[in-house]
Design a protein around this motif. Structure first.
Motif, PDB file in Angstrom:
ATOM      1  N   PHE A 410      -2.045   9.125  -1.655  1.00 21.35           N
ATOM      2  CA  PHE A 410      -0.617   8.855  -1.522  1.00 21.35           C
ATOM      3  C   PHE A 410       0.236  10.056  -1.942  1.00 21.35           C
ATOM      4  N   LEU A 411      -0.377  11.045  -2.595  1.00 23.17           N
ATOM      5  CA  LEU A 411       0.372  12.224  -3.006  1.00 23.17           C
ATOM      6  C   LEU A 411       0.509  13.245  -1.885  1.00 23.17           C
ATOM      7  N   ARG A 412      -0.306  13.111  -0.839  1.00 18.98           N
ATOM      8  CA  ARG A 412      -0.284  14.075   0.257  1.00 18.98           C
ATOM      9  C   ARG A 412       0.450  13.466   1.453  1.00 18.98           C
ATOM     10  N   SER A 413       1.553  14.084   1.838  1.00 18.65           N
ATOM     11  CA  SER A 413       2.307  13.610   2.998  1.00 18.65           C
ATOM     12  C   SER A 413       1.593  13.991   4.278  1.00 18.65           C
ATOM     13  N   GLY A 414       1.826  13.195   5.316  1.00 19.94           N
ATOM     14  CA  GLY A 414       1.227  13.477   6.610  1.00 19.94           C
ATOM     15  C   GLY A 414       2.258  13.995   7.594  1.00 19.94           C
ATOM     16  N   SER A 415       1.864  14.040   8.843  1.00 19.73           N
ATOM     17  CA  SER A 415       2.747  14.501   9.909  1.00 19.73           C
ATOM     18  C   SER A 415       3.368  13.302  10.617  1.00 19.73           C
ATOM     19  N   ASN A 416       4.218  13.596  11.595  1.00 17.84           N
ATOM     20  CA  ASN A 416       4.841  12.544  12.419  1.00 17.84           C
ATOM     21  C   ASN A 416       5.508  11.474  11.551  1.00 17.84           C
ATOM     22  N   ARG A 417       6.303  11.908  10.623  1.00 20.19           N
ATOM     23  CA  ARG A 417       6.969  10.957   9.735  1.00 20.19           C
ATOM     24  C   ARG A 417       7.997  10.121  10.515  1.00 20.19           C
ATOM     25  N   GLU A 418       7.970   8.825  10.258  1.00 23.17           N
ATOM     26  CA  GLU A 418       8.892   7.897  10.909  1.00 23.17           C
ATOM     27  C   GLU A 418       9.455   6.934   9.869  1.00 23.17           C
ATOM     28  N   TYR A 419      10.719   6.557  10.060  1.00 27.67           N
ATOM     29  CA  TYR A 419      11.380   5.625   9.152  1.00 27.67           C
ATOM     30  C   TYR A 419      12.006   4.508   9.992  1.00 27.67           C
ATOM     31  N   PHE A 420      11.710   3.273   9.619  1.00 25.86           N
ATOM     32  CA  PHE A 420      12.173   2.099  10.352  1.00 25.86           C
ATOM     33  C   PHE A 420      13.067   1.265   9.431  1.00 25.86           C
ATOM     34  N   ALA A 421      14.198   0.819   9.944  1.00 29.53           N
ATOM     35  CA  ALA A 421      15.105  -0.010   9.154  1.00 29.53           C
ATOM     36  C   ALA A 421      15.739  -1.063  10.038  1.00 29.53           C
ATOM     37  N   VAL A 422      15.913  -2.257   9.485  1.00 32.33           N
ATOM     38  CA  VAL A 422      16.582  -3.328  10.213  1.00 32.33           C
ATOM     39  C   VAL A 422      17.312  -4.212   9.213  1.00 32.33           C
ATOM     40  N   THR A 423      18.478  -4.673   9.595  1.00 31.43           N
ATOM     41  CA  THR A 423      19.243  -5.606   8.777  1.00 31.43           C
ATOM     42  C   THR A 423      19.848  -6.675   9.680  1.00 31.43           C
ATOM     43  N   ARG A 424      19.772  -7.923   9.215  1.00 31.99           N
ATOM     44  CA  ARG A 424      20.374  -9.034   9.946  1.00 31.99           C
ATOM     45  C   ARG A 424      21.124  -9.903   8.937  1.00 31.99           C
ATOM     46  N   LEU A 425      22.401 -10.159   9.214  1.00 27.14           N
ATOM     47  CA  LEU A 425      23.252 -10.970   8.362  1.00 27.14           C
ATOM     48  C   LEU A 425      23.785 -12.141   9.174  1.00 27.14           C
ATOM     49  N   GLY A 426      23.873 -13.310   8.544  1.00 23.75           N
ATOM     50  CA  GLY A 426      24.357 -14.487   9.250  1.00 23.75           C
ATOM     51  C   GLY A 426      25.232 -15.356   8.377  1.00 23.75           C
ATOM     52  N   LYS A 427      26.107 -16.101   9.012  1.00 24.13           N
ATOM     53  CA  LYS A 427      26.984 -17.049   8.312  1.00 24.13           C
ATOM     54  C   LYS A 427      26.952 -18.373   9.049  1.00 24.13           C
ATOM     55  N   GLU A 428      26.722 -19.462   8.280  1.00 22.39           N
ATOM     56  CA  GLU A 428      26.712 -20.803   8.848  1.00 22.39           C
ATOM     57  C   GLU A 428      28.027 -21.511   8.551  1.00 22.39           C
ATOM     58  N   PHE A 429      28.426 -22.373   9.484  1.00 20.79           N
ATOM     59  CA  PHE A 429      29.671 -23.118   9.352  1.00 20.79           C
ATOM     60  C   PHE A 429      29.399 -24.592   9.645  1.00 20.79           C
ATOM     61  N   SER A 430      30.292 -25.449   9.179  1.00 26.81           N
ATOM     62  CA  SER A 430      30.276 -26.886   9.504  1.00 26.81           C
ATOM     63  C   SER A 430      28.924 -27.519   9.208  1.00 26.81           C
ATOM     64  N   GLY A 431      28.397 -27.260   8.006  1.00 25.53           N
ATOM     65  CA  GLY A 431      27.140 -27.868   7.619  1.00 25.53           C
ATOM     66  C   GLY A 431      25.964 -27.431   8.454  1.00 25.53           C
ATOM     67  N   GLY A 432      25.987 -26.188   8.926  1.00 26.89           N
ATOM     68  CA  GLY A 432      24.882 -25.663   9.711  1.00 26.89           C
ATOM     69  C   GLY A 432      24.989 -25.926  11.192  1.00 26.89           C
ATOM     70  N   ASP A 433      26.051 -26.593  11.642  1.00 31.96           N
ATOM     71  CA  ASP A 433      26.189 -26.857  13.073  1.00 31.96           C
ATOM     72  C   ASP A 433      26.492 -25.590  13.867  1.00 31.96           C
ATOM     73  N   HIS A 434      27.141 -24.626  13.239  1.00 33.71           N
ATOM     74  CA  HIS A 434      27.498 -23.384  13.914  1.00 33.71           C
ATOM     75  C   HIS A 434      27.033 -22.203  13.066  1.00 33.71           C
ATOM     76  N   ASN A 435      26.738 -21.088  13.715  1.00 33.11           N
ATOM     77  CA  ASN A 435      26.409 -19.875  12.964  1.00 33.11           C
ATOM     78  C   ASN A 435      26.810 -18.642  13.756  1.00 33.11           C
ATOM     79  N   LEU A 436      26.986 -17.558  13.020  1.00 31.21           N
ATOM     80  CA  LEU A 436      27.317 -16.256  13.594  1.00 31.21           C
ATOM     81  C   LEU A 436      26.472 -15.216  12.884  1.00 31.21           C
ATOM     82  N   ASN A 437      25.854 -14.300  13.653  1.00 34.98           N
ATOM     83  CA  ASN A 437      24.941 -13.319  13.090  1.00 34.98           C
ATOM     84  C   ASN A 437      25.241 -11.935  13.651  1.00 34.98           C
TER      85      ASN A 437
END
Length: 889
Positions: A410-437
């Motif tokens: 783990f101390l030796r870095s390799g080639s072809n370095r790639e970084y992946f990131a994802v974020t998902r946020l959501g809000k529910e309304f009316s007791g879960g009947d509606h949502n927005l993400n």
């Protein structure tokens, strides 16, 4: 790793295997069998304070039960004789959910709930007049089959949308899952919890201990959770539940009863750490001097921390997935990559939190795959739902390519370095009947890798995507409107040796809107979608064919009956129709004269139209059949001609095509079952496919179960793509888009066998022999764009021209090929303490690809069936021992 641990893990293999195979595995460990069970506080005929009327499922549409704080001690042994159980009320009055929905259950079930500072406890009594009706079998965790089951659902947020499910069978085999979207299941969710079972001559019993740290909730001085308890009686074929509702009403979590009076439960801050060590030895698939064993050692860890009661952080450092079975072999003749399901536990668990409806923006097989040297340096994800019904999900991973023999460092870095990131946020309304993400992804790569224009752009470019979606449900969730929108940005790296090559970013867009009725006997929906030509989420997601506008319609008539004498009890009939158009326009100019137009098509050019009628029906004996007939009208394809010199080929018209499928499935409750599926289709040009499949499943005894599937495909293609040739004076603008007639066959056998030594020790076998053959003849070229005009091809290119492009004469038979593979995975799994596992794995793989061109004498090649491709080749054998240890702080 302590050698004594590894050796002790193999002891059951040596001492029990013979008796298991013979089917005489000896007595099963249910615990002591008694004549009478003295669990008076769980008396099914009781009355008074301990049987409140609001907890009676027969008398209340939404029953409720109070939980009580545990005083004293509770021994988790499946015997409900602890004094603590006698002091609390019971939930009772179970109703039949299937087959005779709404009728009182034929056998009674009672349950009680306790809790302390650390966990919630469920005690369940399942009474049975004839214990011969109680079915059970050992199995691996999360794979309960042919067994009675107690299933507890809780909705800790009480949002009527999400929840958790904990199940157990009489052997104590556990199953857990996360529930979302009011009924969808994440079967790969796992938690560390405990359960013990017991039986006597009056029934069987279960005691659950579910730590608060294993679930997410929002602490309050006095909490109310959603609650549902099911009891499946396999021998009787009867499903019963504490809460019941009409079959034609939509919803699941939203229909739960209530668990009340959870007071002053603290917010857990538990830190869970699971380090691992692994030793692997590989005998490579080479012969001669290179046939030497390769040793490999590694270590890493998984971490889970409850930041709050409703947010969990998962992280992994140098994860190892050596116990995961190999991908199945497939024959892919399409212009698209093969989609493989994710099998790695870190990415499977919680994957539903990163799902964007209608567009796959997160295909985790992109992360840390594609090369033997690919490795994931570290990864993490944060998942939960905060106050205000705001859901949070974010993931980050870093990968590279290690040097030979350096993957463990783990101390030796390799080639072809790639970084992946994802974020998902959501809000529910009316007791879960509606949502927005809202959602976003990013993939960052080392742009210096693109030295020349020929380098793979995917290895160096950066990619981004963003999306938003909503869902609104009305009239008790019977009607639903859902929509989504996505955009992608692809930022290619500059070409190092030519700064003039354009590397500007491209943007793509897509959207979908659907309106559905999801309750009642009559259901249906309207769908519309749009994808621009430049839409490309394939850096982190997957999309095969953008550039289209789609519209579709779905109608359904559901059939079910409450008549106990009816022969057909469940079924549906569906009608589907669809149509699509190309979104963009394209024009191709001559390679010799960029002012001369060769072909073009405009916006909204028709692409495809068709539909199907399908259905399913189940009878009283649980035999079922499914069927369907479909037809696609003449359609256009822009990918069939592939690319030539970086430019996509012209449209090609494909003939109208018709097909059907039909299948029969035997009673799934029986120890032996079978499923037969037949698919066939054909077009007006003479292409045809015939694909029968047979699946067998057998619970041989309570410790042995097997599944075996046979698949065969016979395929004749009138025009299967071969190649594109630079061919002056022939084809379209001097390019011959070549197709040949193809006869192809695929044989596929898959065996899975499980030997269970106990609920915590198992041996699993996966074996897949696979063979495909392809025989080409009658080469033809596409004479006109946007047509199916195919003319016989003769290679008229001059010898001088062939020499100038370093090519030889075209021979259609040179494409004849044969591929054979055998994949075997054997995994011994011992969960020696909760959350801690020893894996011993043997992986055997061999494959051979042959084509006519590789033979010294091409006439000696026969593209027919030959077992040589399966067994007469050098295999790779890999042996692995992996030791994990779970502990909490």
């Amino acid at each position: 790793m302590d050698a004594r641990i590894a050796i002790s893990g193999w002891v059951p293999l040596a001492t029990s295997l013979l008796s298991l195979i013979s089917g005489s595995a000896g007595p099963l460990d249910f615990g002591p069998t008694e004549a009478v069970a003295a669990y008076g506080s769980f008396d099914p005929n009781g009355s008074g304070y301990h049987y409140p009327p609001e907890a009676n499922g027969l008398a209340s549409e939404r029953p409720a039960l109070d939980a009580h704080r545990l005083t004293g001690t509770l021994k988790l042994d499946g015997q409900l004789d602890d004094a603590a159980w006698s002091e609390v009320p019971a939930g009772y009055g179970f109703v039949e959910a299937d087959p005779n929905r709404g009728e009182p259950a034929s056998e009674q079930t009672l349950f009680k709930v306790l809790y302390d500072e650390d966990a919630i406890y469920f005690g369940v009594a399942c009474y049975e007049n004839d214990m011969a009706n109680v079915s059970t079998a050992l199995s691996r965790r999360d794979r309960v089959t042919n067994s009675d089951v107690i299933s507890i659902y809780i909705d800790p947020y009480h949002d009527r949308t999400t929840g958790y499910n904990f199940r157990v069978n009489p052997h104590g085999v556990k199953m857990d899952q996360y529930v979302f979207n009011d009924g969808d299941r994440d079967l790969d969710w796992d938690a560390v919890w405990e359960v013990e079972t017991h039986r006597d001559d009056q029934g069987w019993y279960a005691e659950f201990r579910i730590p608060f740290s294993s679930i997410r909730y929002r602490p309050q001085p006095n909490m109310t959770w959603g609650l549902q308890v099911y009891r499946w009686m396999h021998g009787r074929g009867e499903d019963t539940a504490w809460v019941n509702w009409d079959r034609n009403v939509q919803g699941f979590v939203s229909r739960f009863g209530e668990l009340r009076n959870l007071r002053d439960v603290r917010s857990p801050r538990q830190l869970e750490i699971t380090p691992y060590v692994v030793q692997r030895a590989t005998d490579p698939s080479v012969e001669g001097e290179g046939d030497t064993w390769d040793g490999f050692q590694n270590f890493g860890a998984d971490v889970k921390y409850g930041l709050t009661a409703d947010l969990t952080l998962n992280a992994t450092f140098q994860p190892d997935f050596g116990q995961v079975e190999a991908d199945p072999s497939v024959l892919n003749l399409s212009p698209f990559e093969t989609f493989f399901a994710e099998k790695r536990p870190f990415f499977i668990e919680g994957s539903r939190f990163f799902e964007h409806p209608h567009f796959n923006l997160v295909y985790t097989r992109r992360i840390g795959t594609g090369s033997e040297l690919a490795r994931i340096r570290y990864a993490g994800k944060l998942i939960g739902k905060t106050a205000g019904d705001v859901s949070v999900a974010t993931l980050f991973a870093a990968t590279d390519l290690a040097g030979n023999g350096k993957a463990h460092n783990f101390l030796r870095s390799g080639s072809n370095r790639e970084y992946f990131a994802v974020t998902r946020l959501g809000k529910e309304f009316s007791g879960g009947d509606h949502n927005l993400n809202i959602m976003g992804t990013a993939v960052l790569r080392d742009g210096s890798l693109r030295e020349t224009i020929d380098d793979n752009n995917r290895d160096s470019r950066d990619g981004y995507s963003a999306g938003a979606d909503f869902m609104a449900r009305f009239r008790e969730r019977a009607y639903q409107v859902q929509g989504s929108y996505v955009t992608t940005i692809v930022d290619p790296a500059p070409v190092a040796n030519d700064a003039t090559i354009d590397h500007s970013s491209t943007r793509g867009f897509g959207a979908r809107l659907e309106m559905q009725k999801l309750a009642g006997k009559y259901r249906g929906g309207l769908f519309g979608g749009w994808e621009s030509t430049e839409l490309d989420p394939n850096d982190m997601g997957i999309l095969f064919a953008p550039d289209e506008v789609t519209a579709s319609l779905w109608l359904q008539r559901r059939f079910n009956t409450e008549d106990p004498e009816a022969y057909l009890i469940n079924g549906n009939l569906n009608i589907n129709a669809h149509r699509s158009w190309f979104d963009g326009q394209r024009t191709a100019f001559s390679r010799d004269d960029d002012t001369q137009e060769i072909w073009r098509y405009g916006n909204r050019k028709p692409q495809n139209a068709g539909g199907n009628i399908n259905g399913w029906v189940e009878n009283r004996h649980r035999w079922s059949t499914n069927y369907g007939v479909w037809h696609d009208f003449e359609r256009r394809d822009k990918f069939n001609t592939r690319r030539f010199n970086g430019a996509r080929g012209p449209l090609m018209v494909l003939p109208a095509r018709t097909g059907f499928w039909w299948g029969v499935n035997s009673d799934w409750r029986k120890s032996f079952g079978a499923e037969v599926e037949i698919e066939a289709d054909w077009d007006r040009a003479g292409s045809r496919v015939w694909n029968p499949e047979l699946d067998l499943r057998w619970v041989q005894n309570s410790r042995l179960n097997h599944s075996l599937s046979f698949g065969y495909t016979s395929r004749h293609d009138n025009a299967q793509f071969l190649t594109n040739l630079d061919d002056p004076g022939q084809g379209i603008d001097g390019v011959s888009y070549l197709f040949g007639e193809l006869d192809a066959k695929v044989w596929d056998v898959t065996l899975r066998s499980n030997i269970l030594f106990s609920r915590d020790k198992s041996l699993e076998l996966y074996l897949q022999p696979f063979l495909s053959t392809q025989d080409y003849y009658q080469p033809r070229f596409l004479a006109n764009p946007d047509s199916y005009d195919l003319e016989p091809y003769t290679d008229n290119r001059s010898d001088a021209f062939l020499a100038s492009i370093d090519a030889s004469r075209f021979d259609v038979q040179s494409f004849d090929r044969r591929f054979g593979a055998v994949n075997l995975n054997m995994v011994y799994r011992w969960e020696y303490r909760p959350g801690s596992t020893l894996f011993l794995v043997w992986t055997h793989s061999r494959s051979r690809f042959e084509d006519r061109r590789s033979f010294g004498n091409p006439d000696d090649f026969d593209p027919g069936f030959s077992s040589d491709s399966l067994f007469r080749n050098e295999p790779e054998n890999r042996f692995l021992a992996k030791f994990t240890y779970w502990f909490a702080l």
